[in-house]
Design a protein around this motif. Sequence first.
Motif, PDB file in Angstrom:
ATOM      1  N   GLY A 119     -24.894 -34.047  -1.514  1.00 24.30           N
ATOM      2  CA  GLY A 119     -23.713 -33.890  -2.362  1.00 24.30           C
ATOM      3  C   GLY A 119     -23.885 -34.371  -3.796  1.00 24.30           C
ATOM      4  O   GLY A 119     -22.973 -34.247  -4.601  1.00 24.30           O
ATOM      5  N   HIS A 120     -25.052 -34.903  -4.141  1.00 31.63           N
ATOM      6  CA  HIS A 120     -25.298 -35.389  -5.506  1.00 31.63           C
ATOM      7  C   HIS A 120     -25.286 -34.215  -6.484  1.00 31.63           C
ATOM      8  O   HIS A 120     -25.833 -33.153  -6.204  1.00 31.63           O
ATOM      9  N   ILE A 121     -24.666 -34.415  -7.655  1.00 28.31           N
ATOM     10  CA  ILE A 121     -24.617 -33.379  -8.688  1.00 28.31           C
ATOM     11  C   ILE A 121     -25.584 -33.747  -9.801  1.00 28.31           C
ATOM     12  O   ILE A 121     -25.607 -34.879 -10.273  1.00 28.31           O
ATOM     13  N   ARG A 122     -26.388 -32.765 -10.218  1.00 23.98           N
ATOM     14  CA  ARG A 122     -27.401 -32.979 -11.254  1.00 23.98           C
ATOM     15  C   ARG A 122     -27.292 -31.876 -12.295  1.00 23.98           C
ATOM     16  O   ARG A 122     -27.013 -30.728 -11.984  1.00 23.98           O
ATOM     17  N   GLU A 123     -27.510 -32.247 -13.562  1.00 15.97           N
ATOM     18  CA  GLU A 123     -27.505 -31.279 -14.658  1.00 15.97           C
ATOM     19  C   GLU A 123     -28.925 -30.818 -14.952  1.00 15.97           C
ATOM     20  O   GLU A 123     -29.868 -31.602 -14.883  1.00 15.97           O
ATOM     21  N   PHE A 124     -29.045 -29.536 -15.294  1.00 15.67           N
ATOM     22  CA  PHE A 124     -30.320 -28.975 -15.722  1.00 15.67           C
ATOM     23  C   PHE A 124     -30.100 -28.262 -17.051  1.00 15.67           C
ATOM     24  O   PHE A 124     -29.158 -27.484 -17.188  1.00 15.67           O
ATOM     25  N   ILE A 125     -30.963 -28.531 -18.034  1.00 15.10           N
ATOM     26  CA  ILE A 125     -30.910 -27.833 -19.315  1.00 15.10           C
ATOM     27  C   ILE A 125     -31.856 -26.643 -19.209  1.00 15.10           C
ATOM     28  O   ILE A 125     -33.042 -26.801 -18.920  1.00 15.10           O
ATOM     29  N   MET A 126     -31.308 -25.451 -19.440  1.00 10.49           N
ATOM     30  CA  MET A 126     -32.104 -24.236 -19.348  1.00 10.49           C
ATOM     31  C   MET A 126     -32.495 -23.793 -20.757  1.00 10.49           C
ATOM     32  O   MET A 126     -31.638 -23.585 -21.606  1.00 10.49           O
ATOM     33  N   THR A 127     -33.789 -23.673 -20.980  1.00 11.54           N
ATOM     34  CA  THR A 127     -34.274 -23.226 -22.278  1.00 11.54           C
ATOM     35  C   THR A 127     -34.792 -21.804 -22.138  1.00 11.54           C
ATOM     36  O   THR A 127     -34.976 -21.299 -21.027  1.00 11.54           O
ATOM     37  N   GLY A 128     -35.051 -21.175 -23.247  1.00  5.67           N
ATOM     38  CA  GLY A 128     -35.555 -19.809 -23.224  1.00  5.67           C
ATOM     39  C   GLY A 128     -37.049 -19.727 -22.967  1.00  5.67           C
ATOM     40  O   GLY A 128     -37.613 -18.654 -22.913  1.00  5.67           O
ATOM     41  N   SER A 129     -37.698 -20.853 -22.773  1.00  4.50           N
ATOM     42  CA  SER A 129     -39.148 -20.860 -22.558  1.00  4.50           C
ATOM     43  C   SER A 129     -39.487 -20.491 -21.118  1.00  4.50           C
ATOM     44  O   SER A 129     -38.629 -20.409 -20.255  1.00  4.50           O
ATOM     45  N   ASP A 130     -40.748 -20.290 -20.886  1.00  3.83           N
ATOM     46  CA  ASP A 130     -41.228 -19.966 -19.540  1.00  3.83           C
ATOM     47  C   ASP A 130     -41.527 -21.212 -18.725  1.00  3.83           C
ATOM     48  O   ASP A 130     -42.087 -21.136 -17.652  1.00  3.83           O
ATOM     49  N   ARG A 131     -41.137 -22.380 -19.241  1.00  9.69           N
ATOM     50  CA  ARG A 131     -41.397 -23.651 -18.568  1.00  9.69           C
ATOM     51  C   ARG A 131     -40.672 -23.691 -17.224  1.00  9.69           C
ATOM     52  O   ARG A 131     -39.499 -23.371 -17.134  1.00  9.69           O
ATOM     53  N   GLU A 132     -41.376 -24.103 -16.172  1.00 10.85           N
ATOM     54  CA  GLU A 132     -40.757 -24.234 -14.855  1.00 10.85           C
ATOM     55  C   GLU A 132     -39.934 -25.510 -14.785  1.00 10.85           C
ATOM     56  O   GLU A 132     -40.305 -26.535 -15.343  1.00 10.85           O
ATOM     57  N   ILE A 133     -38.820 -25.454 -14.065  1.00 12.61           N
ATOM     58  CA  ILE A 133     -37.960 -26.613 -13.867  1.00 12.61           C
ATOM     59  C   ILE A 133     -38.027 -26.999 -12.397  1.00 12.61           C
ATOM     60  O   ILE A 133     -37.885 -26.144 -11.524  1.00 12.61           O
ATOM     61  N   ASP A 134     -38.243 -28.282 -12.122  1.00 16.02           N
ATOM     62  CA  ASP A 134     -38.283 -28.780 -10.751  1.00 16.02           C
ATOM     63  C   ASP A 134     -36.845 -28.908 -10.255  1.00 16.02           C
ATOM     64  O   ASP A 134     -36.148 -29.861 -10.589  1.00 16.02           O
ATOM     65  N   MET A 135     -36.388 -27.929  -9.491  1.00 22.89           N
ATOM     66  CA  MET A 135     -35.006 -27.883  -9.014  1.00 22.89           C
ATOM     67  C   MET A 135     -34.907 -28.656  -7.693  1.00 22.89           C
ATOM     68  O   MET A 135     -34.809 -28.068  -6.620  1.00 22.89           O
ATOM     69  N   LYS A 136     -34.946 -29.966  -7.796  1.00 16.17           N
ATOM     70  CA  LYS A 136     -34.817 -30.836  -6.620  1.00 16.17           C
ATOM     71  C   LYS A 136     -33.780 -31.903  -6.910  1.00 16.17           C
ATOM     72  O   LYS A 136     -33.580 -32.303  -8.049  1.00 16.17           O
ATOM     73  N   CYS A 137     -33.144 -32.369  -5.858  1.00 17.40           N
ATOM     74  CA  CYS A 137     -32.169 -33.450  -5.972  1.00 17.40           C
ATOM     75  C   CYS A 137     -32.909 -34.736  -6.322  1.00 17.40           C
ATOM     76  O   CYS A 137     -33.909 -35.082  -5.681  1.00 17.40           O
ATOM     77  N   GLU A 138     -32.409 -35.437  -7.344  1.00 21.33           N
ATOM     78  CA  GLU A 138     -33.055 -36.689  -7.742  1.00 21.33           C
ATOM     79  C   GLU A 138     -32.694 -37.849  -6.817  1.00 21.33           C
ATOM     80  O   GLU A 138     -33.316 -38.902  -6.878  1.00 21.33           O
ATOM     81  N   GLU A 139     -31.702 -37.660  -5.946  1.00 21.72           N
ATOM     82  CA  GLU A 139     -31.304 -38.717  -5.005  1.00 21.72           C
ATOM     83  C   GLU A 139     -32.080 -38.637  -3.695  1.00 21.72           C
ATOM     84  O   GLU A 139     -32.645 -39.618  -3.250  1.00 21.72           O
ATOM     85  N   CYS A 140     -32.074 -37.437  -3.051  1.00 18.80           N
ATOM     86  CA  CYS A 140     -32.679 -37.328  -1.721  1.00 18.80           C
ATOM     87  C   CYS A 140     -33.915 -36.430  -1.692  1.00 18.80           C
ATOM     88  O   CYS A 140     -34.577 -36.343  -0.660  1.00 18.80           O
ATOM     89  N   GLY A 141     -34.213 -35.751  -2.805  1.00 20.62           N
ATOM     90  CA  GLY A 141     -35.380 -34.879  -2.856  1.00 20.62           C
ATOM     91  C   GLY A 141     -35.153 -33.501  -2.272  1.00 20.62           C
ATOM     92  O   GLY A 141     -36.068 -32.690  -2.221  1.00 20.62           O
ATOM     93  N   GLY A 142     -33.919 -33.213  -1.828  1.00 16.24           N
ATOM     94  CA  GLY A 142     -33.608 -31.905  -1.257  1.00 16.24           C
ATOM     95  C   GLY A 142     -33.764 -30.794  -2.282  1.00 16.24           C
ATOM     96  O   GLY A 142     -33.573 -31.002  -3.476  1.00 16.24           O
ATOM     97  N   ASP A 143     -34.139 -29.600  -1.798  1.00 18.95           N
ATOM     98  CA  ASP A 143     -34.327 -28.486  -2.725  1.00 18.95           C
ATOM     99  C   ASP A 143     -33.326 -27.354  -2.492  1.00 18.95           C
ATOM    100  O   ASP A 143     -33.463 -26.272  -3.047  1.00 18.95           O
ATOM    101  N   ASP A 144     -32.295 -27.603  -1.685  1.00 17.95           N
ATOM    102  CA  ASP A 144     -31.242 -26.614  -1.458  1.00 17.95           C
ATOM    103  C   ASP A 144     -30.048 -27.000  -2.324  1.00 17.95           C
ATOM    104  O   ASP A 144     -29.238 -27.850  -1.952  1.00 17.95           O
TER     105      ASP A 144
END
Length: 85
Positions: free
Chosen positions: A12-37
């Motif tokens: 249930g943790h909420i996290r912000e992600f800044i999306m840039t126009g670059s091709d840089r990959e973003i690690d979309m994981k929960c910073e609390e539990c490590g979940g990726d859903d």
Amino acid sequence: MPIYEFRCTKCGHIREFIMTGSDREIDMKCEECGGDDLERVMSSVNYAMGSSGSSSGRDSSPSATTRTCAPGKSCTTLKLPGHTK
């Protein structure tokens, strides 16, 4: 640069992600539990427009209407003051 909020479906943790126009990959994981859903959530905002009084008989206060849009889900419509077509 848009900022998106995502909620971890595991903890249930909420996290912000800044999306840039670059091709840089973003690690979309929960910073609390490590979940990726993660699921995207509607961000809350603060704003101020004009005066606190009403103008020309129009309502200058924001309002929100919440309704059920699917079983177990709700949808909210925001009505913001200002010019309309």
